[in-house]
Design a protein around this motif. Structure first.
Motif, PDB file in Angstrom:
ATOM      1  N   SER A  23       0.853  -1.175   0.000  1.00  0.00           N
ATOM      2  CA  SER A  23       0.000   0.000   0.000  1.00  0.00           C
ATOM      3  C   SER A  23       0.897   1.235   0.000  1.00  0.00           C
ATOM      4  N   THR A  24       0.864   1.954  -1.074  1.00  0.00           N
ATOM      5  CA  THR A  24       1.700   3.155  -1.150  1.00  0.00           C
ATOM      6  C   THR A  24       0.822   4.380  -1.267  1.00  0.00           C
ATOM      7  N   LEU A  25       1.308   5.460  -0.727  1.00  0.00           N
ATOM      8  CA  LEU A  25       0.611   6.718  -0.854  1.00  0.00           C
ATOM      9  C   LEU A  25       1.011   7.370  -2.164  1.00  0.00           C
ATOM     10  N   ALA A  26       0.067   8.016  -2.768  1.00  0.00           N
ATOM     11  CA  ALA A  26       0.374   8.724  -4.009  1.00  0.00           C
ATOM     12  C   ALA A  26       1.233   9.938  -3.678  1.00  0.00           C
ATOM     13  N   CYS A  81       3.255  18.536   9.154  1.00  0.00           N
ATOM     14  CA  CYS A  81       2.356  17.379   9.059  1.00  0.00           C
ATOM     15  C   CYS A  81       1.324  17.574   7.949  1.00  0.00           C
ATOM     16  N   LEU A  82       0.718  18.743   7.881  1.00  0.00           N
ATOM     17  CA  LEU A  82      -0.256  19.015   6.824  1.00  0.00           C
ATOM     18  C   LEU A  82       0.393  19.040   5.447  1.00  0.00           C
ATOM     19  N   PHE A  83       1.624  19.522   5.375  1.00  0.00           N
ATOM     20  CA  PHE A  83       2.342  19.521   4.100  1.00  0.00           C
ATOM     21  C   PHE A  83       2.571  18.085   3.620  1.00  0.00           C
ATOM     22  N   ILE A  84       2.962  17.210   4.527  1.00  0.00           N
ATOM     23  CA  ILE A  84       3.182  15.802   4.165  1.00  0.00           C
ATOM     24  C   ILE A  84       1.861  15.152   3.758  1.00  0.00           C
ATOM     25  N   ILE A  85       0.784  15.471   4.472  1.00  0.00           N
ATOM     26  CA  ILE A  85      -0.534  14.935   4.120  1.00  0.00           C
ATOM     27  C   ILE A  85      -0.942  15.399   2.720  1.00  0.00           C
ATOM     28  N   ASP A  86      -0.716  16.670   2.419  1.00  0.00           N
ATOM     29  CA  ASP A  86      -1.040  17.185   1.082  1.00  0.00           C
ATOM     30  C   ASP A  86      -0.133  16.594   0.015  1.00  0.00           C
ATOM     31  N   HIS A  92      -7.042  11.556   0.905  1.00  0.00           N
ATOM     32  CA  HIS A  92      -7.949  10.677   0.169  1.00  0.00           C
ATOM     33  C   HIS A  92      -8.198   9.374   0.921  1.00  0.00           C
ATOM     34  N   ARG A  93      -7.266   8.988   1.776  1.00  0.00           N
ATOM     35  CA  ARG A  93      -7.401   7.744   2.522  1.00  0.00           C
ATOM     36  C   ARG A  93      -8.215   7.925   3.808  1.00  0.00           C
TER      37      ARG A  93
END
Length: 170
Positions: A23-26, A81-86, A92-93
């Motif tokens: 499972s990889t993050l885009a 943290c928000l930068f990494i999430i974006d 999306h997950r």
């Protein structure tokens, strides 16, 4: 000694197949070229300069600067943290979280608290001796706090536009 076949043990029992899918993050390669990505990077860099400049002085003698350190480091960590999430599109997950509302609240509160921080730092500069290390660092830190406030205000505006568009869709 003979090796067992793949998927079996030495006793001949069958093993469950290995899960070879990962499972990889885009990774959004173009996020850092958008206005939102550029503002995130500017918030991270300028916010880091604020707390590094204050942290390199004798700030702990002034309670106002201790509060400045708390605000700047807290928002710096949360912004990373928000930068990494974006950047990884992790939002999306986790569709249960109202990301547009969360970002709007976060950016507005960051802009408001950074504005107070910039004012506190500007007023604190007068308590240092002009030309000394503390004075120079606190003056530079106040400048970067103002710059960070502008960045968070820009992010607040972009978050508001996205939030309003999403609300109009519903």
């Amino acid at each position: 000694m003979e090796r067992p076949a793949v998927g079996t043990t030495r006793r001949g029992l069958s093993l469950p197949p290995y899960n070879t899918s990962t499972s990889t993050l885009a990774f959004d390669q173009h996020f850092t070229t958008t206005a939102r990505g550029i503002l995130h990077l500017a918030e991270i860099v300028c916010g880091m300069l604020v707390w590094i400049l204050v942290g390199g002085t004798d700030y702990f003698h002034l309670p106002a600067l201790c509060w400045v350190m708390f605000v700047t480091i807290s928002f710096w960590i949360l912004t990373i943290c928000l930068f990494i999430i974006d950047l990884t599109r992790a939002y999306h997950r986790i569709p249960q979280i109202p990301w547009t509302t969360l970002l709007l609240c976060f950016n507005c509160s960051a802009a408001a608290l950074y504005l107070v921080t910039a004012v506190v730092e500007a007023l604190t500069v007068n308590q240092a001796i002009r030309g000394r290390h503390n004075y120079n660092c606190w003056a530079a830190s106040a400048f970067f706090a103002c710059l960070t406030t502008v960045c968070y205000t820009g992010s607040s505006y972009l978050s508001y536009c996205v939030w309003r568009a999403k609300e109009e869709e519903q």
